[in-house]
Design an enzyme around this catalytic site. Sequence first.
Site, PDB file in Angstrom:
ATOM      1  N   ALA A 163      39.831  46.555  -4.289  1.00  0.00           N
ATOM      2  CA  ALA A 163      38.903  46.067  -5.438  1.00  0.00           C
ATOM      3  C   ALA A 163      38.896  46.335  -6.488  1.00  0.00           C
ATOM      4  O   ALA A 163      40.357  46.465  -6.936  1.00  0.00           O
ATOM      5  CB  ALA A 163      37.856  47.360  -5.162  1.00  0.00           C
ATOM      6  N   ARG A 207       0.918  -0.984  -0.111  1.00  0.00           N
ATOM      7  CA  ARG A 207      -0.376  -0.050   0.670  1.00  0.00           C
ATOM      8  C   ARG A 207       1.032   1.284  -0.097  1.00  0.00           C
ATOM      9  O   ARG A 207       0.031   2.053  -0.331  1.00  0.00           O
ATOM     10  CB  ARG A 207      -1.174  -0.104   1.124  1.00  0.00           C
ATOM     11  CG  ARG A 207      -2.330  -0.454   1.052  1.00  0.00           C
ATOM     12  CD  ARG A 207      -2.173  -1.629   2.899  1.00  0.00           C
ATOM     13  NE  ARG A 207      -2.521  -2.092   3.184  1.00  0.00           N
ATOM     14  CZ  ARG A 207      -2.026  -2.363   4.600  1.00  0.00           C
ATOM     15  NH1 ARG A 207      -3.301  -1.907   4.571  1.00  0.00           N
ATOM     16  NH2 ARG A 207      -1.282  -3.911   5.107  1.00  0.00           N
ATOM     17  N   GLU A 245      -8.265 -11.120  12.669  1.00  0.00           N
ATOM     18  CA  GLU A 245      -8.207 -10.612  11.262  1.00  0.00           C
ATOM     19  C   GLU A 245      -9.467  -9.678  11.311  1.00  0.00           C
ATOM     20  O   GLU A 245     -10.725  -9.822  10.580  1.00  0.00           O
ATOM     21  CB  GLU A 245      -7.394 -10.754  10.369  1.00  0.00           C
ATOM     22  CG  GLU A 245      -5.932 -11.065  10.517  1.00  0.00           C
ATOM     23  CD  GLU A 245      -4.994  -9.512  11.335  1.00  0.00           C
ATOM     24  OE1 GLU A 245      -5.364  -8.870  11.517  1.00  0.00           O
ATOM     25  OE2 GLU A 245      -4.672 -10.192  12.621  1.00  0.00           O
TER      26      GLU A 245
HETATM   27  C1  UD1 Z   1      -0.780  -7.341  11.540  1.00  0.00           C
HETATM   28  C2  UD1 Z   1      -1.968  -8.246  12.618  1.00  0.00           C
HETATM   29  C3  UD1 Z   1      -3.063  -7.209  13.092  1.00  0.00           C
HETATM   30  C4  UD1 Z   1      -3.053  -6.121  14.131  1.00  0.00           C
HETATM   31  C5  UD1 Z   1      -2.059  -5.316  12.910  1.00  0.00           C
HETATM   32  C6  UD1 Z   1      -1.428  -4.697  14.061  1.00  0.00           C
HETATM   33  C7  UD1 Z   1      -1.490 -10.546  12.027  1.00  0.00           C
HETATM   34  C8  UD1 Z   1      -2.537 -11.701  11.332  1.00  0.00           C
HETATM   35  N1  UD1 Z   1      -2.741  -9.455  11.697  1.00  0.00           N
HETATM   36  O1  UD1 Z   1      -1.765  -7.448  10.237  1.00  0.00           O
HETATM   37  O2  UD1 Z   1      -4.199  -8.317  13.672  1.00  0.00           O
HETATM   38  O3  UD1 Z   1      -3.954  -5.732  13.936  1.00  0.00           O
HETATM   39  O4  UD1 Z   1      -0.912  -6.376  12.464  1.00  0.00           O
HETATM   40  O5  UD1 Z   1      -0.511  -3.573  13.381  1.00  0.00           O
HETATM   41  O6  UD1 Z   1      -0.557 -10.783  12.483  1.00  0.00           O
HETATM   42  N2  UD1 Z   1       5.596  -9.625   8.041  1.00  0.00           N
HETATM   43  C9  UD1 Z   1       6.786 -10.031   8.052  1.00  0.00           C
HETATM   44  N3  UD1 Z   1       6.751 -11.660   6.165  1.00  0.00           N
HETATM   45  C10 UD1 Z   1       5.293 -11.589   5.774  1.00  0.00           C
HETATM   46  C11 UD1 Z   1       4.439 -10.717   6.983  1.00  0.00           C
HETATM   47  C12 UD1 Z   1       4.339  -9.552   7.120  1.00  0.00           C
HETATM   48  O7  UD1 Z   1       7.620  -9.906   8.283  1.00  0.00           O
HETATM   49  O8  UD1 Z   1       5.291 -13.294   6.073  1.00  0.00           O
HETATM   50  C13 UD1 Z   1       5.721  -8.116   9.064  1.00  0.00           C
HETATM   51  C14 UD1 Z   1       5.569  -6.470   7.952  1.00  0.00           C
HETATM   52  O9  UD1 Z   1       6.707  -5.893   7.269  1.00  0.00           O
HETATM   53  C15 UD1 Z   1       4.846  -6.062   8.806  1.00  0.00           C
HETATM   54  C16 UD1 Z   1       4.416  -6.550  10.195  1.00  0.00           C
HETATM   55  O10 UD1 Z   1       4.927  -8.227   9.840  1.00  0.00           O
HETATM   56  O11 UD1 Z   1       5.734  -4.481   9.840  1.00  0.00           O
HETATM   57  C17 UD1 Z   1       2.981  -6.902   9.837  1.00  0.00           C
HETATM   58  O12 UD1 Z   1       2.310  -6.732   8.702  1.00  0.00           O
HETATM   59  P1  UD1 Z   1       1.883  -6.401   7.868  1.00  0.00           P
HETATM   60  O13 UD1 Z   1       0.792  -7.443   6.583  1.00  0.00           O
HETATM   61  O14 UD1 Z   1       1.395  -4.633   7.985  1.00  0.00           O
HETATM   62  O15 UD1 Z   1       0.163  -7.073   9.156  1.00  0.00           O
HETATM   63  P2  UD1 Z   1      -1.041  -5.847   9.389  1.00  0.00           P
HETATM   64  O16 UD1 Z   1      -2.420  -7.148   7.833  1.00  0.00           O
HETATM   65  O17 UD1 Z   1      -1.704  -4.486   9.114  1.00  0.00           O
HETATM   66 CA    CA Z   2       0.150  -3.428   9.592  1.00  0.00          CA
END
Ligand code: UD1
Ligand code: CA
Length: 457
Positions: free
Chosen positions: A425, A19, A157
């Site tokens: 100058a 995003r 979620e």
């Molecule tokens: C996640 C939580 C959600 C919470 C929110 C808070 C889960 C399933 N959901 O959702 O409950 O309210 O954070 O901000 O955990 N990442 C990895 N590897 C992956 C996927 C993600 O390292 O395979 C890291 C991303 O880089 C990020 C963090 O995990 O820093 C969170 O991932 P993101 O996809 O942003 O999760 P949200 O949908 O925000």
């Molecule tokens: Ca997030």
Amino acid sequence: MAETGEAIAVILAAGQGKRMHSRRPKVLHRIAGRYLVEHVLAAAREAGIDKQVIVIGHGAEEVREALGPGYTYVLQEQQLGTGHALARARKAANTAATVLVLCGDTPLLRPETLARLLKEHRDRQAAVTVLTAVLDDPTGYGRIIRDGQGRVTGIVEERDASPMERTIREINTGTYCFAAAYLWPFLEQLKPDNDQAEYYLTDVVALACRESLPVLAVATDDPEETLGVNDRAQLAAAGAVLQRRINNRLMLAGVTIIDPIATYIDATVQVGQDTIIYPGTFLEGHTIIAAGCTLGPGTTLRDCQVGEGSQIIHTVALESQIGAGCQVGPFTYLRPGTILEDRTKVGDFVELKATRIGTGSKVPHLTYLGDTTVGTGVNIGAGTITCNYDGQKKWPTVIEDGAFIGSNSNLVAPVRVGAGALVGAGSTITEDVPAGSLALARGRQVNLVGRGQKKRC
Ligand code: UD1
Ligand code: CA
């Protein structure tokens, strides 16, 4: 700490951040002069956790290069979900009894909040402790599910939630403490049976409940700090919160900021008391400002040191040192390697590069000095230019103590103007000027009587 066991922080930072619509990995976007993930790392460190493991994946090399060798990195090759990401850190976190998990995209978490989360987790010997927040608008976050007695039973979620569950305003901040002994086996039990077909870390909560292990929720008293950055609008919003915090901290410590909304100060900057900062001022990087200075309006200082009581107006200065009691600007450009000793004056439309100006010397207007050493008590006239570049090499200019450079002079480097010398100058100086002498290097004036009138007819 023997009875509580060692704690380690694992920062999840492998996601792409779709995003953001960016070529850079999300966690390498900056606010207040630091990468998003650096704010998270700093908060964990200030909460007392020095051992930090970062899970990288998308743009792994870029992240590793940006953050440097001070951390342990583990690679999550495919981004299969937060639970899958954390499982990659198992070996690296091996010896820790407590695992604090943070997301690399929540830069506003305060160290005090993390310390409280850890303390509650340990004091109450929980298996899982989740940091939650109650938001007016919980859209997009995972919701905290509680049973009739108010005990946490799971996290759902948004995309998997029922309409009823979506009305819950208590959300998962993505920050947790886990007892390692339970965490690692639970991660192996995760199943990707959700809308995204991912391994959700949040499902560990339900697994722990099913085994009647103690699961806690600690709510922050400041929901703002849980803001996750998923797009550029949230990046700006998080930046504004951080800026307000930094400016408030400085104001409470005795710095006057005329308009805090329009003043941008990096987290890494120090400012002394009774300094007054006007709007449109950017203080960046490792800038250190002493007490009693006046900065701005319209001034950018990056990696600069400024001594007590200096005044800097409408200026851009990079990697420069400005002494005490100096006057700089308006409209001055100090490039890297500039050193202004105490009580110097550098005025309008002056550019200095790799140049030292001695105590009390003045460069009041319309001047370029590059690779130049200026002694004490020197006056540089308007329109002085050091010709320091011959197309191939840069050459030095030295102007010794008490010299006076007349207006509109060119100093062709390498060249030295001796102590107390005077350059007339309009001179183009190509040879050294001995101390105390007057150098004139310009065409002689010719007056042709009566010709002026005729020429105009
Ligand atoms: C996640 C939580 C959600 C919470 C929110 C808070 C889960 C399933 N959901 O959702 O409950 O309210 O954070 O901000 O955990 N990442 C990895 N590897 C992956 C996927 C993600 O390292 O395979 C890291 C991303 O880089 C990020 C963090 O995990 O820093 C969170 O991932 P993101 O996809 O942003 O999760 P949200 O949908 O925000
Ligand atoms: Ca997030």
